[in-house]
Design an enzyme around this catalytic site. Structure first.
Site, PDB file in Angstrom:
ATOM      1  N   HIS A 122     -11.412   6.654 -10.092  1.00 61.49           N
ATOM      2  CA  HIS A 122     -10.044   7.154  -9.906  1.00 61.49           C
ATOM      3  C   HIS A 122      -9.199   7.008 -11.181  1.00 61.49           C
ATOM      4  O   HIS A 122      -8.170   7.666 -11.311  1.00 61.49           O
ATOM      5  CB  HIS A 122      -9.346   6.394  -8.780  1.00 61.49           C
ATOM      6  CG  HIS A 122      -9.491   7.017  -7.433  1.00 61.49           C
ATOM      7  ND1 HIS A 122      -9.155   8.326  -7.180  1.00 61.49           N
ATOM      8  CD2 HIS A 122      -9.915   6.501  -6.250  1.00 61.49           C
ATOM      9  CE1 HIS A 122      -9.372   8.589  -5.886  1.00 61.49           C
ATOM     10  NE2 HIS A 122      -9.842   7.504  -5.311  1.00 61.49           N
ATOM     11  N   GLN A 179       0.261   4.561  -1.174  1.00 62.21           N
ATOM     12  CA  GLN A 179      -0.272   5.885  -0.883  1.00 62.21           C
ATOM     13  C   GLN A 179      -0.318   6.092   0.631  1.00 62.21           C
ATOM     14  O   GLN A 179      -0.682   5.158   1.347  1.00 62.21           O
ATOM     15  CB  GLN A 179      -1.693   6.013  -1.454  1.00 62.21           C
ATOM     16  CG  GLN A 179      -2.162   7.449  -1.538  1.00 62.21           C
ATOM     17  CD  GLN A 179      -3.614   7.559  -2.034  1.00 62.21           C
ATOM     18  OE1 GLN A 179      -4.416   6.659  -1.842  1.00 62.21           O
ATOM     19  NE2 GLN A 179      -3.936   8.658  -2.662  1.00 62.21           N
ATOM     20  N   ASP A 233      -1.001  11.202   5.487  1.00 60.00           N
ATOM     21  CA  ASP A 233      -2.116  10.316   5.820  1.00 60.00           C
ATOM     22  C   ASP A 233      -3.130  11.034   6.731  1.00 60.00           C
ATOM     23  O   ASP A 233      -4.312  10.699   6.747  1.00 60.00           O
ATOM     24  CB  ASP A 233      -1.554   9.066   6.509  1.00 60.00           C
ATOM     25  CG  ASP A 233      -2.582   7.958   6.620  1.00 60.00           C
ATOM     26  OD1 ASP A 233      -3.199   7.640   5.595  1.00 60.00           O
ATOM     27  OD2 ASP A 233      -2.771   7.432   7.727  1.00 60.00           O
ATOM     28  N   TYR A 245     -13.011  13.758   0.827  1.00 60.58           N
ATOM     29  CA  TYR A 245     -13.958  12.934   0.066  1.00 60.58           C
ATOM     30  C   TYR A 245     -15.317  13.623  -0.062  1.00 60.58           C
ATOM     31  O   TYR A 245     -15.803  13.889  -1.156  1.00 60.58           O
ATOM     32  CB  TYR A 245     -14.160  11.578   0.763  1.00 60.58           C
ATOM     33  CG  TYR A 245     -12.952  10.676   0.704  1.00 60.58           C
ATOM     34  CD1 TYR A 245     -12.916   9.604  -0.179  1.00 60.58           C
ATOM     35  CD2 TYR A 245     -11.847  10.880   1.522  1.00 60.58           C
ATOM     36  CE1 TYR A 245     -11.821   8.758  -0.238  1.00 60.58           C
ATOM     37  CE2 TYR A 245     -10.743  10.043   1.472  1.00 60.58           C
ATOM     38  CZ  TYR A 245     -10.732   8.983   0.587  1.00 60.58           C
ATOM     39  OH  TYR A 245      -9.645   8.157   0.529  1.00 60.58           O
ATOM     40  N   HIS A 252     -16.083   3.638  -7.248  1.00 65.45           N
ATOM     41  CA  HIS A 252     -15.156   4.650  -6.732  1.00 65.45           C
ATOM     42  C   HIS A 252     -13.744   4.436  -7.281  1.00 65.45           C
ATOM     43  O   HIS A 252     -13.131   5.341  -7.848  1.00 65.45           O
ATOM     44  CB  HIS A 252     -15.150   4.599  -5.199  1.00 65.45           C
ATOM     45  CG  HIS A 252     -14.236   5.598  -4.565  1.00 65.45           C
ATOM     46  ND1 HIS A 252     -14.655   6.853  -4.176  1.00 65.45           N
ATOM     47  CD2 HIS A 252     -12.913   5.557  -4.282  1.00 65.45           C
ATOM     48  CE1 HIS A 252     -13.637   7.523  -3.664  1.00 65.45           C
ATOM     49  NE2 HIS A 252     -12.559   6.747  -3.725  1.00 65.45           N
ATOM     50  N   GLU A 253     -13.247   3.214  -7.139  1.00 61.82           N
ATOM     51  CA  GLU A 253     -11.872   2.947  -7.592  1.00 61.82           C
ATOM     52  C   GLU A 253     -11.765   3.091  -9.113  1.00 61.82           C
ATOM     53  O   GLU A 253     -10.767   3.583  -9.630  1.00 61.82           O
ATOM     54  CB  GLU A 253     -11.407   1.553  -7.144  1.00 61.82           C
ATOM     55  CG  GLU A 253     -11.504   1.296  -5.641  1.00 61.82           C
ATOM     56  CD  GLU A 253     -10.915   2.384  -4.762  1.00 61.82           C
ATOM     57  OE1 GLU A 253      -9.958   3.061  -5.189  1.00 61.82           O
ATOM     58  OE2 GLU A 253     -11.426   2.584  -3.641  1.00 61.82           O
ATOM     59  N   GLY A 284     -10.686   0.375   1.915  1.00 62.74           N
ATOM     60  CA  GLY A 284     -11.728  -0.267   1.140  1.00 62.74           C
ATOM     61  C   GLY A 284     -11.147  -0.717  -0.186  1.00 62.74           C
ATOM     62  O   GLY A 284     -11.269  -1.865  -0.593  1.00 62.74           O
ATOM     63  N   GLN A 291       0.882  -1.167   0.000  1.00 62.45           N
ATOM     64  CA  GLN A 291       0.000   0.000   0.000  1.00 62.45           C
ATOM     65  C   GLN A 291       0.920   1.218   0.000  1.00 62.45           C
ATOM     66  O   GLN A 291       1.503   1.563   1.018  1.00 62.45           O
ATOM     67  CB  GLN A 291      -0.921  -0.009   1.227  1.00 62.45           C
ATOM     68  CG  GLN A 291      -1.705   1.294   1.435  1.00 62.45           C
ATOM     69  CD  GLN A 291      -2.515   1.731   0.218  1.00 62.45           C
ATOM     70  OE1 GLN A 291      -3.127   0.919  -0.467  1.00 62.45           O
ATOM     71  NE2 GLN A 291      -2.491   3.024  -0.092  1.00 62.45           N
ATOM     72  N   GLU A 307      -9.953  12.956  -4.314  1.00 67.61           N
ATOM     73  CA  GLU A 307     -11.042  12.209  -3.678  1.00 67.61           C
ATOM     74  C   GLU A 307     -12.424  12.827  -3.852  1.00 67.61           C
ATOM     75  O   GLU A 307     -13.404  12.110  -4.031  1.00 67.61           O
ATOM     76  CB  GLU A 307     -10.733  11.985  -2.196  1.00 67.61           C
ATOM     77  CG  GLU A 307      -9.511  11.102  -1.970  1.00 67.61           C
ATOM     78  CD  GLU A 307      -9.629   9.703  -2.582  1.00 67.61           C
ATOM     79  OE1 GLU A 307     -10.749   9.290  -2.940  1.00 67.61           O
ATOM     80  OE2 GLU A 307      -8.585   9.040  -2.724  1.00 67.61           O
ATOM     81  N   MET A 347      -7.806   0.464  -3.230  1.00 68.86           N
ATOM     82  CA  MET A 347      -6.742   1.363  -3.658  1.00 68.86           C
ATOM     83  C   MET A 347      -6.690   1.295  -5.171  1.00 68.86           C
ATOM     84  O   MET A 347      -6.611   0.214  -5.755  1.00 68.86           O
ATOM     85  CB  MET A 347      -5.402   0.956  -3.031  1.00 68.86           C
ATOM     86  CG  MET A 347      -4.230   1.820  -3.492  1.00 68.86           C
ATOM     87  SD  MET A 347      -4.413   3.567  -3.009  1.00 68.86           S
ATOM     88  CE  MET A 347      -3.535   4.373  -4.343  1.00 68.86           C
ATOM     89  N   GLU A 348      -6.724   2.483  -5.770  1.00 69.89           N
ATOM     90  CA  GLU A 348      -6.921   2.613  -7.212  1.00 69.89           C
ATOM     91  C   GLU A 348      -5.656   2.346  -8.022  1.00 69.89           C
ATOM     92  O   GLU A 348      -5.348   3.094  -8.945  1.00 69.89           O
ATOM     93  CB  GLU A 348      -7.458   4.016  -7.508  1.00 69.89           C
ATOM     94  CG  GLU A 348      -6.514   5.193  -7.159  1.00 69.89           C
ATOM     95  CD  GLU A 348      -6.664   5.737  -5.743  1.00 69.89           C
ATOM     96  OE1 GLU A 348      -7.132   4.986  -4.864  1.00 69.89           O
ATOM     97  OE2 GLU A 348      -6.310   6.907  -5.511  1.00 69.89           O
ATOM     98  N   ASN A 349      -4.913   1.301  -7.694  1.00 68.70           N
ATOM     99  CA  ASN A 349      -3.713   1.018  -8.460  1.00 68.70           C
ATOM    100  C   ASN A 349      -4.104   0.800  -9.921  1.00 68.70           C
ATOM    101  O   ASN A 349      -5.009   0.022 -10.205  1.00 68.70           O
ATOM    102  CB  ASN A 349      -3.000  -0.187  -7.860  1.00 68.70           C
ATOM    103  CG  ASN A 349      -2.548   0.094  -6.435  1.00 68.70           C
ATOM    104  OD1 ASN A 349      -1.980   1.141  -6.165  1.00 68.70           O
ATOM    105  ND2 ASN A 349      -2.834  -0.815  -5.523  1.00 68.70           N
ATOM    106  N   LYS A 371     -11.456   2.022   8.179  1.00 70.79           N
ATOM    107  CA  LYS A 371     -12.771   2.645   8.261  1.00 70.79           C
ATOM    108  C   LYS A 371     -13.654   2.003   9.334  1.00 70.79           C
ATOM    109  O   LYS A 371     -14.480   2.660   9.954  1.00 70.79           O
ATOM    110  CB  LYS A 371     -13.439   2.510   6.887  1.00 70.79           C
ATOM    111  CG  LYS A 371     -14.880   2.935   6.838  1.00 70.79           C
ATOM    112  CD  LYS A 371     -15.510   2.609   5.497  1.00 70.79           C
ATOM    113  CE  LYS A 371     -17.009   2.842   5.576  1.00 70.79           C
ATOM    114  NZ  LYS A 371     -17.699   2.513   4.334  1.00 70.79           N
ATOM    115  N   ARG A 378      -9.569  -3.253   8.049  1.00 72.25           N
ATOM    116  CA  ARG A 378      -9.941  -2.055   7.292  1.00 72.25           C
ATOM    117  C   ARG A 378     -10.169  -0.898   8.261  1.00 72.25           C
ATOM    118  O   ARG A 378     -11.050  -0.962   9.122  1.00 72.25           O
ATOM    119  CB  ARG A 378     -11.206  -2.357   6.478  1.00 72.25           C
ATOM    120  CG  ARG A 378     -11.587  -1.245   5.544  1.00 72.25           C
ATOM    121  CD  ARG A 378     -12.770  -1.668   4.680  1.00 72.25           C
ATOM    122  NE  ARG A 378     -13.291  -0.556   3.932  1.00 72.25           N
ATOM    123  CZ  ARG A 378     -14.457  -0.562   3.273  1.00 72.25           C
ATOM    124  NH1 ARG A 378     -15.187  -1.677   3.279  1.00 72.25           N
ATOM    125  NH2 ARG A 378     -14.868   0.497   2.621  1.00 72.25           N
TER     126      ARG A 378
HETATM  127 ZN   LIG Z   1     -10.577   7.290  -3.357  1.00 64.10          ZN
END
Ligand SMILES: [Zn+2]
Length: 624
Positions: free
Chosen positions: A323, A165, A398, A406, A319-320, A292, A163, A342, A294-296, A580, A578
């Site tokens: 991105h 980001q 972070d 968001y 969402h991803e 949730g 991860q 975001e 990650m938009e790799n 969140k 997670r």
């Molecule tokens: Zn996002």
């Protein structure tokens, strides 16, 4: 053009023969034109002097020692005056650096900064256009989570995922770790037998005998989108351009859950233009993944907590996917502009969901987001962290990952949309993605463009009040109020329950996860054991397999000391990583027992299962 350029040139660049000045440090001195990039306080790199343009990464993944041994070979672009290039590193063992001819290059490693790590300064000869850094990672590298076999679904082979980001790419690759610096990459990764390696690049779909896999990312990306995953992973196609990777026991469930991915991709393209990354695949990771999703690029990393069995949590995939435009294509210039990644993505996600599932469905998502946002702005008060434009200098970026970026970002865009009309806004947004693709965007440029292209009259500008949204705290009072007919029906049932109706008498047929969330959140904060029991008997909340519902339910059971759910709270916190879900659940435990004893006892068992970004937040919360 980026207004931050002048500041960029005053940053600590050390040219051996002269001190920095704006006149002789800028790109005028280059033998060719380099695009000017903004200063990023979270990177040591000085890209206006020397920057990476392509990475070839050769790596061996060592599960026994939990390290990566690698060579990072870079093509570089530099100004004529540049006699060094600076890379970001954090906890890497740098063995040697050579140029394209194999000559050793002198390098120094700077002082340790607890957020930024260390600068790796590599001396460059006039003709040096390629460097190769031989290095290894350390077992505790923050981006990497090494899972033992027992922490996977299959329980036979270990697992690794990254991860990166916001600024953790530097913990596994020496790199210019700033969102403004883009490069293409290729890689050769060797992993143990029976395991598959995947990256944010062209990916294999099957394991091979040799255990060495090749990758290519032809579109330039910033370092925070570097990603790697290794494990007992298989692939299943979903549509012509989409598919799912997962452990064998999860791949069919995942492919079904995300069965409408191709439809989402088509809807996204219809809204805001062509998809730039060819394929869109998703890998479902073990439950310790801290986010949730990650938009790799080309390969979204996703939590298994969205496998609800009824496709009700797939807005996360929207969402991803979104991105792929906002973030991956048009990228926040620095982490202070994070809302541009975001806020745009939440807006876009909800538009995809509206296209695929209808307006009343999207309204529920928007209303839940607004509820979260109001909660966050109430908590933050007048804190500057509730401004859209952040100031994260000297802090971990972070810290900027809150509902502000968001949801406040999303509601600003909705406010603009309401003022100018959907058609004008959509045309503008489509054009924005096209015009700025593969480039950075900062907040000031956004304001300038919106003012000159959308809010073209004084009347429109005073209706939207951009400055108040961006440079002011909290939620401006012109935020559009969201109404949802389906939630109004839920609210009636909450009222009926409050008035004494039994849980099994309530009209809950065909409710989606969103309606259940609205229902649970809307229940009174004080509930008796009899009421909680009644709800649990009727709806099975404590034994729900839906993590969103469980986490919302715990917000009622913990403060009301509903002991029946205690064991489930504990097993949930141990299994799921997670953030969140972790943060509000631990907060509730701490509020119920301010000695923190109970929360810390669970955390002691759960912590080894969490990724470093989740640990960072919980360590602070629980004085670990
Ligand atoms: Zn996002």
């Amino acid at each position: 053009m980026l207004r931050t350029l002048l500041i960029a040139l005053t940053g600590g660049w050390l040219i051996s023969c002269s001190s920095p000045s704006t006149s002789n440090d800028n790109a005028n001195e280059t033998d060719h034109q380099m695009t000017e990039l903004p200063l990023d306080v979270h990177s040591y790199a000085r890209p206006n002097f020397a920057r990476i343009t392509h990475l070839h990464w050769i790596a061996e993944i060592d599960f026994t020692n939990k390290i990566i041994n690698a060579t990072a070979r870079y093509d570089i672009d530099k100004a004529a005056a540049a006699d060094e290039i600076i890379l970001d590193t954090y906890g890497l063992n740098i063995e040697s650096v050579v140029d394209e001819a194999g000559n050793e290059l002198a390098f120094t490693i700077g002082e340790m900064d607890s957020h930024l790590g260390k600068a790796l300064r590599i001396g460059l000869g006039g003709e040096t256009h390629q460097i190769a850094v031989v290095y290894s990672t350390q077992p505790g590298a923050k981006a990497l989570q090494w899972l033992d076999a027992e922490q996977t679904a299959g329980k036979e082979l270990p697992f690794l995922f990254t991860q990166s980001q916001a600024i953790l790419a530097r913990t596994w690759i020496p790199i210019q770790d700033s969102p403004g610096i883009r490069f293409t990459y290729s890689a050769e990764v060797t992993v143990p037998n029976n395991m598959l390696a995947l990256m944010s690049a062209t990916n294999p779909t099957e394991k091979n005998e040799s255990g060495t896999y090749s990758f290519e990312m032809k579109q330039p990306i910033p370092a925070y989108l570097m990603a790697l995953s290794v494990g007992d992973i298989v692939f299943k196609p979903v549509g012509p351009r989409t598919g799912v990777y997962a452990e064998p026991s999860l791949v069919d469930t995942s492919a079904w859950e995300f069965g409408r991915m191709d439809e989402m991709l088509v809807a996204a393209e219809e809204l805001y233009g062509p998809y730039a990354w060819e394929r869109y695949d998703v890998i479902v990771l073990p439950p310790s993944f801290p986010f949730g999703g990650m938009e790799n690029p080309r390969l979204t990393f996703a939590t298994p907590t969205i496998l609800a069995g009824d496709r009700s949590l797939t807005a996360l995939i929207a969402h991803e996917l979104a991105h792929s435009w906002s973030g991956n294509l048009v990228t926040n210039a620095t982490w202070n502009d994070f809302w541009l990644n975001e806020g745009f993505t939440v807006y876009f996600e909800q538009r995809i969901m509206e296209a695929v599932r209808g307006r009343d469905y999207a309204e529920m998502l928007i209303a839940l987001g607004q509820q979260d946002l109001r909660h966050t702005t109430d908590e933050m008060g007048t804190s500057k962290d509730s401004h859209l434009k952040l100031d994260l200098e000297g802090r971990d970026p972070d810290d900027g990952m809150s509902d502000i970026a968001y949801e406040k970002g999303n509601f600003l865009l909705k406010t603009i949309e309401a003022a100018v009309g959907r058609e004008a806004f959509d045309n503008w947004l489509k054009n924005y993605f096209e015009r700025h693709k593969f480039q950075v965007m900062d907040t000031e440029t956004f304001v300038e463009e919106v003012n000159s292209e959308l809010l073209t009259t004084e009347e429109l500008r005073s209706e939207v009040r951009l400055d108040e949204w961006i440079y002011g705290p909290g939620l401006p009072d012109n935020c559009p109020e969201i109404t949802s007919a389906r939630f109004a029906a839920v609210d009636n049932q909450i009222e009926a329950f409050g008035a004494g109706s039994g849980a099994d008498e309530l009209a809950t047929t065909d409710w989606t996860t969103h309606e259940w969330l609205r229902f649970i959140r809307g229940l009174p904060s004080e509930l008796t054991e009899t009421q909680l029991n009644d709800l649990d008997q009727a709806f099975g909340f404590t034994n729900s397999g839906n993590c969103e519902i469980l986490a919302a339910w715990f917000q009622k059971t913990i403060p009301n000391n509903y002991a029946t759910a205690d064991a489930r709270v504990e097993s949930f916190l141990i299994e799921v990583g997670r953030r969140k879900f972790l943060t509000p659940t631990y907060v509730a435990l701490v509020e119920a027992d301010p000695s923190k004893e109970k929360a810390r006892a669970i955390y002691a068992k759960a912590r080894p299962n969490y990724h470093s970004v989740a640990r960072g937040t919980m360590d602070e919360l629980l004085d670990w």
